[in-house]
Design a protein around this motif. Sequence first.
Motif, PDB file in Angstrom:
ATOM      1  N   MET A   1     -10.774  -0.929  13.898  1.00 44.82           N
ATOM      2  CA  MET A   1     -11.333  -0.216  12.749  1.00 44.82           C
ATOM      3  C   MET A   1     -10.917  -0.902  11.453  1.00 44.82           C
ATOM      4  O   MET A   1      -9.764  -1.312  11.307  1.00 44.82           O
ATOM      5  CB  MET A   1     -10.842   1.230  12.725  1.00 44.82           C
ATOM      6  N   LEU A   2     -11.866  -1.001  10.532  1.00 46.99           N
ATOM      7  CA  LEU A   2     -11.571  -1.512   9.198  1.00 46.99           C
ATOM      8  C   LEU A   2     -11.959  -0.444   8.184  1.00 46.99           C
ATOM      9  O   LEU A   2     -13.087   0.048   8.190  1.00 46.99           O
ATOM     10  CB  LEU A   2     -12.362  -2.786   8.917  1.00 46.99           C
ATOM     11  N   VAL A   3     -11.004  -0.052   7.326  1.00 43.61           N
ATOM     12  CA  VAL A   3     -11.252   0.907   6.255  1.00 43.61           C
ATOM     13  C   VAL A   3     -11.446   0.119   4.970  1.00 43.61           C
ATOM     14  O   VAL A   3     -10.534  -0.587   4.526  1.00 43.61           O
ATOM     15  CB  VAL A   3     -10.087   1.903   6.109  1.00 43.61           C
ATOM     16  N   LEU A   4     -12.621   0.224   4.400  1.00 41.55           N
ATOM     17  CA  LEU A   4     -13.003  -0.585   3.245  1.00 41.55           C
ATOM     18  C   LEU A   4     -12.786   0.211   1.968  1.00 41.55           C
ATOM     19  O   LEU A   4     -13.424   1.238   1.752  1.00 41.55           O
ATOM     20  CB  LEU A   4     -14.468  -0.999   3.396  1.00 41.55           C
ATOM     21  N   LEU A   5     -11.872  -0.265   1.120  1.00 38.77           N
ATOM     22  CA  LEU A   5     -11.494   0.436  -0.100  1.00 38.77           C
ATOM     23  C   LEU A   5     -12.108  -0.205  -1.329  1.00 38.77           C
ATOM     24  O   LEU A   5     -12.348  -1.423  -1.349  1.00 38.77           O
ATOM     25  CB  LEU A   5      -9.963   0.400  -0.269  1.00 38.77           C
ATOM     26  N   PRO A   6     -12.314   0.586  -2.389  1.00 37.29           N
ATOM     27  CA  PRO A   6     -12.635  -0.016  -3.681  1.00 37.29           C
ATOM     28  C   PRO A   6     -11.349  -0.542  -4.297  1.00 37.29           C
ATOM     29  O   PRO A   6     -10.245  -0.151  -3.893  1.00 37.29           O
ATOM     30  CB  PRO A   6     -13.181   1.169  -4.483  1.00 37.29           C
ATOM     31  N   PRO A   7     -11.435  -1.417  -5.297  1.00 35.60           N
ATOM     32  CA  PRO A   7     -10.243  -1.814  -6.043  1.00 35.60           C
ATOM     33  C   PRO A   7      -9.947  -0.759  -7.110  1.00 35.60           C
ATOM     34  O   PRO A   7     -10.433   0.372  -7.008  1.00 35.60           O
ATOM     35  CB  PRO A   7     -10.652  -3.145  -6.668  1.00 35.60           C
ATOM     36  N   SER A   8      -9.182  -1.118  -8.118  1.00 33.26           N
ATOM     37  CA  SER A   8      -8.957  -0.225  -9.255  1.00 33.26           C
ATOM     38  C   SER A   8      -9.001  -1.042 -10.538  1.00 33.26           C
ATOM     39  O   SER A   8      -8.721  -2.248 -10.529  1.00 33.26           O
ATOM     40  CB  SER A   8      -7.606   0.489  -9.141  1.00 33.26           C
ATOM     41  N   GLU A   9      -9.384  -0.398 -11.625  1.00 29.77           N
ATOM     42  CA  GLU A   9      -9.342  -1.073 -12.925  1.00 29.77           C
ATOM     43  C   GLU A   9      -7.917  -1.472 -13.266  1.00 29.77           C
ATOM     44  O   GLU A   9      -7.666  -2.538 -13.823  1.00 29.77           O
ATOM     45  CB  GLU A   9      -9.893  -0.150 -14.017  1.00 29.77           C
ATOM     46  N   THR A  10      -6.968  -0.584 -12.949  1.00 29.83           N
ATOM     47  CA  THR A  10      -5.575  -0.846 -13.284  1.00 29.83           C
ATOM     48  C   THR A  10      -4.909  -1.646 -12.175  1.00 29.83           C
ATOM     49  O   THR A  10      -5.148  -1.413 -10.987  1.00 29.83           O
ATOM     50  CB  THR A  10      -4.813   0.471 -13.500  1.00 29.83           C
ATOM     51  N   LYS A  11      -4.070  -2.588 -12.586  1.00 28.87           N
ATOM     52  CA  LYS A  11      -3.347  -3.443 -11.652  1.00 28.87           C
ATOM     53  C   LYS A  11      -1.871  -3.444 -12.026  1.00 28.87           C
ATOM     54  O   LYS A  11      -1.512  -3.411 -13.207  1.00 28.87           O
ATOM     55  CB  LYS A  11      -3.865  -4.888 -11.705  1.00 28.87           C
ATOM     56  N   ARG A  12      -1.023  -3.508 -11.041  1.00 29.00           N
ATOM     57  CA  ARG A  12       0.414  -3.591 -11.278  1.00 29.00           C
ATOM     58  C   ARG A  12       0.754  -4.976 -11.827  1.00 29.00           C
ATOM     59  O   ARG A  12       0.223  -5.989 -11.366  1.00 29.00           O
ATOM     60  CB  ARG A  12       1.156  -3.312  -9.977  1.00 29.00           C
ATOM     61  N   ASP A  13       1.642  -5.049 -12.798  1.00 31.90           N
ATOM     62  CA  ASP A  13       2.075  -6.331 -13.367  1.00 31.90           C
ATOM     63  C   ASP A  13       3.041  -7.036 -12.423  1.00 31.90           C
ATOM     64  O   ASP A  13       3.629  -6.434 -11.522  1.00 31.90           O
ATOM     65  CB  ASP A  13       2.764  -6.119 -14.715  1.00 31.90           C
ATOM     66  N   GLY A  14       3.240  -8.319 -12.690  1.00 33.05           N
ATOM     67  CA  GLY A  14       4.293  -9.071 -12.023  1.00 33.05           C
ATOM     68  C   GLY A  14       3.952  -9.506 -10.616  1.00 33.05           C
ATOM     69  O   GLY A  14       2.791  -9.674 -10.251  1.00 33.05           O
ATOM     70  N   GLY A  15       4.989  -9.676  -9.832  1.00 34.59           N
ATOM     71  CA  GLY A  15       4.853 -10.176  -8.478  1.00 34.59           C
ATOM     72  C   GLY A  15       5.882 -11.253  -8.220  1.00 34.59           C
ATOM     73  O   GLY A  15       6.428 -11.847  -9.153  1.00 34.59           O
ATOM     74  N   ASP A  16       6.153 -11.516  -6.959  1.00 37.09           N
ATOM     75  CA  ASP A  16       7.099 -12.572  -6.618  1.00 37.09           C
ATOM     76  C   ASP A  16       6.479 -13.616  -5.697  1.00 37.09           C
ATOM     77  O   ASP A  16       7.180 -14.435  -5.105  1.00 37.09           O
ATOM     78  CB  ASP A  16       8.364 -11.988  -5.991  1.00 37.09           C
ATOM     79  N   GLY A  17       5.154 -13.584  -5.601  1.00 36.08           N
ATOM     80  CA  GLY A  17       4.461 -14.565  -4.789  1.00 36.08           C
ATOM     81  C   GLY A  17       4.077 -15.794  -5.588  1.00 36.08           C
ATOM     82  O   GLY A  17       4.102 -15.782  -6.820  1.00 36.08           O
ATOM     83  N   PRO A  18       3.719 -16.875  -4.921  1.00 39.64           N
ATOM     84  CA  PRO A  18       3.326 -18.113  -5.615  1.00 39.64           C
ATOM     85  C   PRO A  18       2.008 -17.928  -6.353  1.00 39.64           C
ATOM     86  O   PRO A  18       1.279 -16.960  -6.116  1.00 39.64           O
ATOM     87  CB  PRO A  18       3.181 -19.112  -4.469  1.00 39.64           C
ATOM     88  N   PRO A 126      -3.226 -12.292  -8.099  1.00 38.80           N
ATOM     89  CA  PRO A 126      -2.650 -11.993  -9.408  1.00 38.80           C
ATOM     90  C   PRO A 126      -3.330 -10.773 -10.017  1.00 38.80           C
ATOM     91  O   PRO A 126      -4.346 -10.291  -9.508  1.00 38.80           O
ATOM     92  CB  PRO A 126      -2.975 -13.255 -10.212  1.00 38.80           C
ATOM     93  N   ALA A 127      -2.770 -10.282 -11.119  1.00 41.40           N
ATOM     94  CA  ALA A 127      -3.456  -9.247 -11.894  1.00 41.40           C
ATOM     95  C   ALA A 127      -4.643  -9.893 -12.607  1.00 41.40           C
ATOM     96  O   ALA A 127      -4.577 -11.047 -13.032  1.00 41.40           O
ATOM     97  CB  ALA A 127      -2.501  -8.628 -12.899  1.00 41.40           C
ATOM     98  N   TYR A 128      -5.739  -9.147 -12.729  1.00 42.20           N
ATOM     99  CA  TYR A 128      -6.944  -9.687 -13.357  1.00 42.20           C
ATOM    100  C   TYR A 128      -7.787  -8.540 -13.888  1.00 42.20           C
ATOM    101  O   TYR A 128      -7.513  -7.366 -13.614  1.00 42.20           O
ATOM    102  CB  TYR A 128      -7.764 -10.501 -12.342  1.00 42.20           C
ATOM    103  N   ARG A 129      -8.837  -8.877 -14.627  1.00 38.12           N
ATOM    104  CA  ARG A 129      -9.801  -7.859 -15.077  1.00 38.12           C
ATOM    105  C   ARG A 129     -11.208  -8.356 -14.773  1.00 38.12           C
ATOM    106  O   ARG A 129     -11.676  -9.348 -15.340  1.00 38.12           O
ATOM    107  CB  ARG A 129      -9.646  -7.600 -16.583  1.00 38.12           C
TER     108      ARG A 129
END
Length: 249
Positions: A1-18, A126-129
């Motif tokens: 099963m695959l549950v397909l979600l929408p994204p969101s306008e708001t995104k969390r800042d930062g991250g520790d990935g490349p 990454p965070a984006y708009r």
Amino acid sequence: MLVLLPPSETKRDGGDGPPLDLTALSYDAELGAVRKELVDELVALAADRPAARAALGVSQRQDAEIDRNAALRETATMPALDRYTGVLYDALAPATFTRATRDRARSRLAVCSALFGLLGADDPVPAYRLSAGSKLPGSGTLAARWRPALDSLLARIAGDELVVDLRSGGYAALGAVPGAVTVNVLAERADGTRSVVSHHNKAHKGGLARLLATSRAEPTDAAAVSRIARRAGHAVERTGDHLDLMIPA
């Protein structure tokens, strides 16, 4: 099963990935070319603030969103499931998953994105708009650009496994899923009349997504999805492949 979600306008800042590596994202073979085009266009558009504001539907006070796009290739990444925020993702609450449920959710959740097309839960982004309704200068709508690739990909996925489509209208337009289970949230009044829920719709869909992503059951059709929801105490009505999730008005 695959549950397909929408994204969101708001995104969390930062991250520790490349920094962003498009080839590291799921479905690169099918979606990589359109992803690269859109990333290139967003980065270039960020150099023209007035044009970027118009295309993205933001005000001067939201120029930080344009700065995010300018730095798309350089900023840190984090898993898609952790990057998105807002009402649906608050209800999904991925940060509270146990190791076992996170592993299950990783294989069952995907996000339909205006910038990346279709993302796996752990894809580093990454965070984006960029929203489904955004119109980049000199190009067609995002739906027109995504549908040739996404229609084909989603049809292939739907041929292999059950898809529960929880996307909103704008993101559903980016690619069709034949035979998907669809869900509406309806408020039922004491007199029996019903109306579509708007304000709390995302919260209830996020809760359903969490339930499906963490369940030990392996549903293969709409009836099985309905049973999982009912066992968790939800009032559900099914018509073919469509479910109405009922809540008190």
